[in-house]
Scaffold this active site. Structure first.
Site, PDB file in Angstrom:
ATOM      1  N   GLU A  58      17.621  45.388  38.119  1.00 22.16           N
ATOM      2  CA  GLU A  58      18.444  45.430  36.898  1.00 22.16           C
ATOM      3  C   GLU A  58      18.183  46.729  36.112  1.00 22.16           C
ATOM      4  OE1 GLU A  58      17.166  41.333  35.784  1.00 22.16           O
ATOM      5  OE2 GLU A  58      19.287  41.122  35.281  1.00 22.16           O
ATOM      6  N   GLY A 105      14.234  42.125  37.759  1.00 22.90           N
ATOM      7  CA  GLY A 105      14.374  43.066  36.646  1.00 22.90           C
ATOM      8  C   GLY A 105      14.236  44.518  37.090  1.00 22.90           C
ATOM      9  N   GLU A 161      16.357  35.944  41.620  1.00 22.36           N
ATOM     10  CA  GLU A 161      16.140  34.986  40.531  1.00 22.36           C
ATOM     11  C   GLU A 161      16.584  33.564  40.854  1.00 22.36           C
ATOM     12  OE1 GLU A 161      17.137  38.068  40.142  1.00 22.36           O
ATOM     13  OE2 GLU A 161      16.208  38.964  38.378  1.00 22.36           O
ATOM     14  N   ALA A 202      10.203  41.323  36.308  1.00 18.55           N
ATOM     15  CA  ALA A 202       9.412  40.847  35.169  1.00 18.55           C
ATOM     16  C   ALA A 202       7.953  40.744  35.587  1.00 18.55           C
ATOM     17  CB  ALA A 202       9.926  39.475  34.747  1.00 18.55           C
TER      18      ALA A 202
HETATM   19  N1  COA Z   1       4.566  40.712  38.215  1.00 20.43           N
HETATM   20  C1  COA Z   1       3.227  40.864  38.152  1.00 20.43           C
HETATM   21  N2  COA Z   1       2.475  41.152  39.220  1.00 20.43           N
HETATM   22  C2  COA Z   1       3.100  41.297  40.398  1.00 20.43           C
HETATM   23  C3  COA Z   1       4.492  41.151  40.539  1.00 20.43           C
HETATM   24  C4  COA Z   1       5.237  40.849  39.365  1.00 20.43           C
HETATM   25  N3  COA Z   1       6.578  40.727  39.389  1.00 20.43           N
HETATM   26  N4  COA Z   1       4.850  41.345  41.830  1.00 20.43           N
HETATM   27  C5  COA Z   1       3.693  41.609  42.471  1.00 20.43           C
HETATM   28  N5  COA Z   1       2.648  41.571  41.615  1.00 20.43           N
HETATM   29  C6  COA Z   1       1.227  41.781  41.907  1.00 20.43           C
HETATM   30  C7  COA Z   1       0.718  40.720  42.866  1.00 20.43           C
HETATM   31  O1  COA Z   1       0.368  39.548  42.151  1.00 20.43           O
HETATM   32  C8  COA Z   1      -0.462  41.423  43.479  1.00 20.43           C
HETATM   33  O2  COA Z   1      -1.558  41.398  42.581  1.00 20.43           O
HETATM   34  P1  COA Z   1      -2.960  40.734  43.038  1.00 20.43           P
HETATM   35  O3  COA Z   1      -3.426  41.581  44.177  1.00 20.43           O
HETATM   36  O4  COA Z   1      -3.792  40.853  41.802  1.00 20.43           O
HETATM   37  O5  COA Z   1      -2.647  39.334  43.429  1.00 20.43           O
HETATM   38  C9  COA Z   1       0.009  42.866  43.554  1.00 20.43           C
HETATM   39  O6  COA Z   1       1.082  42.999  42.625  1.00 20.43           O
HETATM   40  C10 COA Z   1       0.546  43.229  44.934  1.00 20.43           C
HETATM   41  O7  COA Z   1       1.568  42.271  45.287  1.00 20.43           O
HETATM   42  P2  COA Z   1       1.585  41.496  46.697  1.00 20.43           P
HETATM   43  O8  COA Z   1       2.510  40.334  46.563  1.00 20.43           O
HETATM   44  O9  COA Z   1       0.189  41.223  47.150  1.00 20.43           O
HETATM   45  O10 COA Z   1       2.210  42.642  47.611  1.00 20.43           O
HETATM   46  P3  COA Z   1       3.068  42.414  48.926  1.00 20.43           P
HETATM   47  O11 COA Z   1       3.219  43.772  49.528  1.00 20.43           O
HETATM   48  O12 COA Z   1       2.493  41.334  49.754  1.00 20.43           O
HETATM   49  O13 COA Z   1       4.502  41.928  48.414  1.00 20.43           O
HETATM   50  C11 COA Z   1       6.459  41.913  47.028  1.00 20.43           C
HETATM   51  C12 COA Z   1       5.292  42.746  47.600  1.00 20.43           C
HETATM   52  C13 COA Z   1       7.218  42.790  46.020  1.00 20.43           C
HETATM   53  C14 COA Z   1       7.399  41.515  48.156  1.00 20.43           C
HETATM   54  C15 COA Z   1       5.898  40.651  46.332  1.00 20.43           C
HETATM   55  O14 COA Z   1       4.868  41.070  45.458  1.00 20.43           O
HETATM   56  C16 COA Z   1       6.911  39.897  45.521  1.00 20.43           C
HETATM   57  O15 COA Z   1       7.785  39.243  46.081  1.00 20.43           O
HETATM   58  N6  COA Z   1       6.775  39.951  44.161  1.00 20.43           N
HETATM   59  C17 COA Z   1       7.637  39.225  43.273  1.00 20.43           C
HETATM   60  C18 COA Z   1       8.900  40.044  43.055  1.00 20.43           C
HETATM   61  C19 COA Z   1       9.977  39.233  42.401  1.00 20.43           C
HETATM   62  O16 COA Z   1      10.454  38.222  42.898  1.00 20.43           O
HETATM   63  N7  COA Z   1      10.396  39.733  41.227  1.00 20.43           N
HETATM   64  C20 COA Z   1      11.493  39.182  40.540  1.00 20.43           C
HETATM   65  C21 COA Z   1      11.090  38.138  39.610  1.00 20.43           C
HETATM   66  S1  COA Z   1      12.521  37.421  38.870  1.00 20.43           S
END
Ligand code: COA
Length: 262
Positions: free
Chosen positions: A115, A112, A135, A67
């Protein structure tokens, strides 16, 4: 990327390649992205030349980080409920598609994002892909079908492990439990590898493939006796097709069949 076009569509032969194109948000699923996928699904549904769909993400980092958590910050609980409805209305076609849909996981597939990949028939992963449903570690549960589709793919115990622990699996670990069908060789773009993997489908008999998908999907929904009836009815459709006659002719003439989907 532009806000108007969160998903790119490209044709390569009989395959449509759909690319989630918001790399600065790790291709997260915004409302606009879900709407675009729904519109594209409706267009593809009318395309009789379509033989397969490949779904991937822009860049090398993420297939889809789930999401759009930035968009979600501004949402009320009712907005979130409406958004969950969009997963069903806009993405349901992936589940029901008569042509195979393959997720080409070019990077992380979380929440998501996984998913979305589970709505696809097959999954091919780049070696650096990471897969997980985090989640419950965020105080919620998967809301786009993950609790229902993950156990169907990997079994109850592994689904509970992945969902309760919120553990992220490497591509190799995902392959070992059958969550992905294939890991691409290092250095081969995952979309190219997915298309090569699909080559037999692209050259195959579309009516038989659609019947096989429908029969297998039905097996999760109906009792065995009803499933066997469905299989028989779908078999009969194949039996009436020109493609089935062509396969028999080609075998007798010792040549490759040329299927036309009739
Ligand atoms: N929605 C919106 N933006 C997101 C996002 C999401 N689900 N996941 C990452 N981003 C954005 C970050 O905010 C960041 O933007 P910014 O530079 O403007 O702050 C950019 O994408 C890069 O992400 P970042 O976290 O800096 O990269 P990373 O390599 O350090 O980590 C992940 C990558 C995927 C491990 C980490 O972003 C993460 O855990 N994201 C959440 C994923 C998640 O839990 N999704 C399920 C939700 S139920």
């Amino acid at each position: 990327m532009s806000d108007e076009e969160p998903v790119r569509v490209e044709r390569r032969g009989g395959a449509a390649i759909l690319t989630l194109d918001r790399p600065e948000r790790l291709n997260a699923l915004s409302r606009a992205t879900l709407g675009a996928l729904g519109r594209i699904g409706a267009e593809l549904g009318a395309d009789r030349t379509l033989r397969a769909v490949v779904l991937t993400g822009a860049g090398e980092k993420a297939f889809c980080a789930g999401a759009d958590l930035k968009e979600r910050q501004a949402m009320t609980p009712d907005d979130v409920r409406r958004q969950l409805g969009l997963y069903r209305t806009e993405l349901g076609w992936l589940d029901r598609s008569p042509v195979p849909v393959v997720a080409a996981l070019n990077g992380v597939a979380l929440g998501g994002g996984l998913e979305l990949a589970l709505l696809c028939d097959l999954r091919v992963a780049a070696p650096h892909a990471l897969l997980g449903l985090p989640e419950t570690t965020l105080g919620i549960i998967p809301g786009a079908g993950g609790t229902q589709r993950l156990p169907r793919v990997v079994g109850e115990a592994r689904a509970k492990e992945l969902i309760l622990l919120g553990r992220r699996l490497s591509a190799a670990e995902a392959l070992a439990i059958g969550l992905v069908n294939r890991v691409s060789p290092e250095g081969t773009p995952v979309v190219d590898d997915a298309l090569a993997f699909l080559a037999p489908v692209l050259a195959g008999a579309p009516i038989a493939q659609a019947a096989a998908l429908a029969a297998i999907d039905a097996s999760f929904e109906v009792p065995l006796a009803r499933g066997l009836e469905i299989e028989r009815a779908l078999y009969d459709e194949c039996l009436r097709s020109d493609d089935r006659d062509e396969a028999l002719r080609a075998m007798a003439e010792k040549r490759r069949p040329s299927f036309r989907g009739r």
